[in-house]
Design an enzyme around this catalytic site. Structure first.
Site, PDB file in Angstrom:
ATOM      1  N   LYS A 103       0.621  -1.582   0.146  1.00 18.32           N
ATOM      2  CA  LYS A 103       0.047  -0.128   0.535  1.00 18.32           C
ATOM      3  C   LYS A 103       0.797   1.432  -0.033  1.00 18.32           C
ATOM      4  CE  LYS A 103      -0.193  -1.822   4.724  1.00 18.32           C
ATOM      5  NZ  LYS A 103      -0.416  -2.852   5.421  1.00 18.32           N
ATOM      6  N   VAL A 130      -5.550  -2.716  -0.087  1.00 17.88           N
ATOM      7  CA  VAL A 130      -6.537  -2.557   0.669  1.00 17.88           C
ATOM      8  C   VAL A 130      -7.278  -3.040   1.558  1.00 17.88           C
ATOM      9  CG1 VAL A 130      -8.524  -0.388   0.368  1.00 17.88           C
ATOM     10  CG2 VAL A 130      -6.627   0.257  -0.688  1.00 17.88           C
ATOM     11  N   ILE A 134     -10.489  -8.151   1.483  1.00 12.25           N
ATOM     12  CA  ILE A 134     -12.165  -7.538   1.131  1.00 12.25           C
ATOM     13  C   ILE A 134     -11.381  -7.360  -0.828  1.00 12.25           C
ATOM     14  CG2 ILE A 134     -13.750  -5.954   1.133  1.00 12.25           C
ATOM     15  CD1 ILE A 134     -12.821  -5.435   4.690  1.00 12.25           C
ATOM     16  N   GLU A 188       2.949  -3.850  14.554  1.00 10.54           N
ATOM     17  CA  GLU A 188       4.597  -3.807  14.513  1.00 10.54           C
ATOM     18  C   GLU A 188       4.769  -3.272  15.745  1.00 10.54           C
ATOM     19  OE1 GLU A 188       6.198  -4.644  11.123  1.00 10.54           O
ATOM     20  OE2 GLU A 188       4.094  -4.964  10.399  1.00 10.54           O
ATOM     21  N   ASP A 199      -1.613   4.047   7.881  1.00 10.46           N
ATOM     22  CA  ASP A 199      -1.544   3.224   7.008  1.00 10.46           C
ATOM     23  C   ASP A 199      -2.808   3.011   6.405  1.00 10.46           C
ATOM     24  OD1 ASP A 199      -1.379   0.774   6.587  1.00 10.46           O
ATOM     25  OD2 ASP A 199      -2.902   0.416   7.484  1.00 10.46           O
ATOM     26  N   LYS A 203      -4.615   4.042   2.478  1.00  7.33           N
ATOM     27  CA  LYS A 203      -5.563   3.108   1.174  1.00  7.33           C
ATOM     28  C   LYS A 203      -6.940   4.262   0.885  1.00  7.33           C
ATOM     29  CE  LYS A 203      -3.817  -1.018   4.712  1.00  7.33           C
ATOM     30  NZ  LYS A 203      -4.210  -1.516   6.203  1.00  7.33           N
TER      31      LYS A 203
END
Lengths: 404, 404
Positions: A103, A130, A134, A188, A199, A203
Site C-alpha cells: 500500500k 487495500v 476484501i 509492529e 496506513d 489506503k
C-alpha cells in the site's frame, strides 16, 4: 505456463506460495495451464523460513527475474518502498504485468505506475493493498462503470480497530491494548504507521482517487490518529451510547471533495460500529447502487495473498483492463472547511481555557483535570485555529468526529 | 454497437433503460461503441408507462427480438416464469447471450440454462437475481477460484427484513407491519412468496449450488417462514437480548451439506442482526479468505438494474466465462439431521402438552395461553416429529433457530 516472479517471502509472500500449492490442480484445470512460481526474490537467502523452499529458485538479484522470459507476471509482496518501486517500474518497462500488495508503494506512485501500465498495455493491479482480503477495488471499478460514486471509506486498519475494540470491551488502557496487539502480531514494534493513521491514509488515498475520479494525494487528507486516546474517552463514549472507530472517508461535495482519517464517535447501532477486532469494512455510495458495504479480514497472510492471487487470475484469463482507472475530474479540496460536530479532549484544564473555548462548545462532558466537550457544528479548521491560539500542541489534545 | 433486447418494462426494466440513458456517453467511451436497446418486449403495448418510450421499438412478439441479428444480448427483467424460460432458451439456442434478473426462473432452470450456455459458448449471467444490487455472485465466483467455500447465506429478502425490523423497533404486530410493507411497495398484494420464505429459498438455491459446487435443489432446503410470528415472540426475543431475522444459509459438513431458510434468533451484537429495513447481507466463508460479507440494497429498480447492467458490461468487454459455474461435487443432504437449539412457540397450552415436550425443553420462556420454549440441542427433524405426534399443524406453531 503462467510464469510468476514473486518479490518477498514474508507473511503475504508465504501465503501466496501456500495457496498456489494448495490449488495447483484446480488452477491448471481453470486456466488450461499451470501457474508456476519461476523465481522468488528475497533480501537474505539464508534466513530460516516457515516454508520449505527447496523446490523454488530463490535469488537476491532482481535481474534474474527481469531476464526470465517465462515470467509474465511480477507479484510484489515486500514491505519495501523504494527498491520495490524500482523493480515494478522495470518490470512494466520490460513488458511484465504487475500485481502489488504494497500500500505504501501503490499510494506513493499510483499515477505514474497506472499510466506506465496503460502505455505498455499491461496490468497494474493492487487489490491486496487495500483492506487485505476484501475484494473492494475490483467491485469499485465495476461500480464506476455505471455509477457516480459520492462517498467511500470505512475501517481499513485492523490494528487500530483491534486496539479500540479491546479498550472498549475490556476497559484496557491504550498502552495495554497496544502491547496486546504487538504480542499477537497485529501491530509492529514501531506502531506509528498504524496508530497515527498513516496506513489508513494511504489506503484512503487509493480508494478515493479511484472512487472520486480525481487526484486525492496523501497531502490532501486530514489526519488524526488514535495514539492520544485514553480510558476517559472510552468511558464518555459509552455514556453517549457510542463507540470510537478510526474512520477513513472521502466524499464528493458539489465540485469539491473532503477526505479525512480521523477517530469518529459512531452510534452503537451503526454497521461500522459493529466491526470488531481486526476486521475491516469499506462502504461506497453510488447514484444507482445506493450504499454498498464490504466486510472481511483486513490483514493476515492467507486473505491478503488470496486478494493478490485474484488479481493474478484476472490477468491470466484476460479479464483486466490496462487502461488507467484514474479519472480526469478536477475536484477542489475542501478539507477542513465543511461543518461537523467534534469530540475534543484537552489534556489540561483551567477556567481561562474553558472560557476561551466557550463559543464553540455545544456540551461540556468533563472538566476539572481535563476539558472534554462536544463542539457545535463548525469547520475543522476552526478547531485547529482555536487549539493553536491557545498553544495546545498535538500531544495535548485528542480529537474525534461526532457522526450524525 | 452492443445490441440489446430487453424483456419486460416493470421496475427493473425501467431502471435498465434509465441507467443506459444516463450513462450513454461514459459507456460509449468505455466500450468504444454505444449500447443500444434495439427492441423491448412487453405484454401490453398500450399500458401507460412512467418512461417515455417513443424512442424505443416496443413489441409483444419475441420473434422480433430473436430475428434481429443486431441483438447480441437478451436482458430479461420480467416476473414471468414459463414464457420467459422459453424465450431465454430460444435466445441461447439462437446464439444470443442471456442476462436474467428473474430469481424464480434462474432457480428453476439453473442447471439446464448453465449447460446450454456452456455448450453454445455464450454467457448466462444472473447477478440481479440474488440480493438485488449487491454484486455477490461475481465475487463468489472469483473466490471459488482459490477457496473451498464452507458456508454461504444471510438476509436475502428485504420484505421480511422490513417487517421484522418494524415489528422489533415500533412494536407493530405482524399484520400492521405487512400492511405498511404493502403500502410502501416492498410487499406484493399476495405476499406469500416473501413471508413464507420461498423467495429466500430460491436465492439460497442459487448461492448454495455455486458455493458448495454441488446440486442444491429447491427441495433440498428446509423452509420455515415468518408468517406465524407474533408480538409475543418479539417481546421474548428482546428479553433474551436477541433479534429475529429470516436467515437463508447453507453449509458444508464433511461430505454433506445442510441448507435452510428459517427465522433465527440472533444476538444483537452480530453483523446480521444490524441489517435493518429493506437491506440485504450475504456472508461467505472460504478456507483462504475467511469470512467475507456484502451489504447493500436487496431490491429496488435502480440497484437491481445496476446489477443486470454490470453483467451486460462483463459480456461487452469479454470478461465472462461461458463455462458453467456449477460443480461436480456430490454432497449428501443432511437437512434436519444436524443438532441445533430452537425457539418454539405453540399456539395452545395445556399441562399434557408441556409434559409431552418436557424431554426437549432447555428453558421455558412462557406458558399459560401458549407454550414458548428454547429447546435443547437436537436435530430439527426431531422437533417436527414431536409436533406431528402432538397433531400440531403448521398454523399452530412458530419455529426459529437459536444462533450460538
Amino acid at each position: 505456463m503462467i510464469g510468476v516472479g514473486l518479490l518477498g517471502l514474508g507473511t503475504v509472500g508465504t501465503g501466496i506460495v501456500e495457496i498456489l500449492e494448495d490449488r495447483k490442480k484446480e488452477l491448471e484445470e481453470l486456466l488450461g495451464e499451470p501457474v508456476v512460481i519461476r523465481k522468488i526474490l528475497v533480501l537474505n537467502k539464508k534466513k530460516p523460513r516457515k516454508l520449505n523452499t527447496d523446490r523454488y529458485v530463490i535469488t537476491t538479484d532482481f535481474k534474474d527475474l527481469i531476464n526470465d522470459k517465462d515470467i509474465q507476471i511480477i507479484l510484489e509482496a515486500t514491505g519495501d518502498q523504494d527498491r520495490a518501486y524500482g523493480y515494478l517500474k522495470e518490470a512494466l518497462i520490460g513488458g511484465k504485468h504487475v500485481v502489488s500488495a504494497n500500500k505504501a508503494l501503490v499510494s506513493k506512485h499510483l499515477e505514474e505506475l497506472s499510466l506506465l501500465a496503460e502505455e505498455k498495455g499491461l496490468a497494474f493491479l493492487y487489490e491486496a493493498s487495500v483492506a487485505g482480503g476484501i475484494p473492494v477495488l475490483k467491485a469499485l471499478k465495476d461500480q464506476l462503470r455505471l455509477n457516480r460514486i459520492n462517498k467511500i471509506g470505512g475501517i481499513v486498519n485492523g490494528t487500530c480497530n483491534f486496539i479500540l475494540t479491546r479498550m472498549g470491551d475490556e476497559g484496557l488502557d491504550y498502552s495495554q491494548a497496544l502491547k496486546e496487539a504487538q504480542e499477537i502480531g497485529y501491530a509492529e514494534l514501531d506502531p506509528r504507521d498504524d496508530v497515527e493513521g498513516l496506513d489508513s491514509l494511504r489506503k484512503l488515498r487509493i480508494l478515493a482517487s479511484l472512487a472520486l475520479q480525481t487526484r486525492v494525494g496523501e497531502e490532501d487528507i486530514l489526519l488524526e490518529g488514535i495514539e492520544g486516546i485514553s480510558k476517559l474517552d472510552l468511558e464518555l463514549a459509552n455514556k453517549l451510547g457510542r463507540r470510537f472507530k478510526l474512520i477513513a472517508t472521502a466524499r464528493r461535495v458539489g465540485v469539491g471533495f473532503e477526505a479525512q482519517v480521523m477517530p469518529s464517535l459512531l452510534k452503537k447501532e451503526s454497521q461500522l460500529s459493529g466491526v470488531c477486532g481486526a476486521y475491516n469494512m469499506v462502504e461506497l455510495t453510488g447514484d444507482k447502487i445506493g450504499s454498498l458495504s464490504f466486510y472481511g479480514l483486513g490483514a493476515g497472510g492467507l486473505p491478503t495473498a488470496n486478494a493478490a492471487l485474484s488479481d493474478l487470475l484476472d490477468i491470466a484469463v484476460g479479464s483486466y483492463s490496462s487502461k488507467s482507472p484514474l479519472g480526469q475530474e478536477a475536484l477542489t479540496n475542501l478539507g477542513g472547511k465543511l461543518e461537523a460536530s467534534f469530540y475534543l479532549r484537552i489534556n489540561k484544564y483551567n477556567c481561562e481555557l474553558e472560557q476561551a473555548f466557550k463559543p464553540i462548545i455545544e456540551e461540556l462532558l468533563f472538566s476539572g483535570t481535563q476539558l472534554v466537550v462536544l463542539t457545535k457544528k463548525l469547520p475543522l479548521k476552526e478547531i485547529y485555529y482555536q487549539l493553536e491560539s491557545q498553544s495546545i500542541s498535538k500531544n495535548d489534545y485528542f480529537l474525534a468526529r461526532l457522526e450524525a
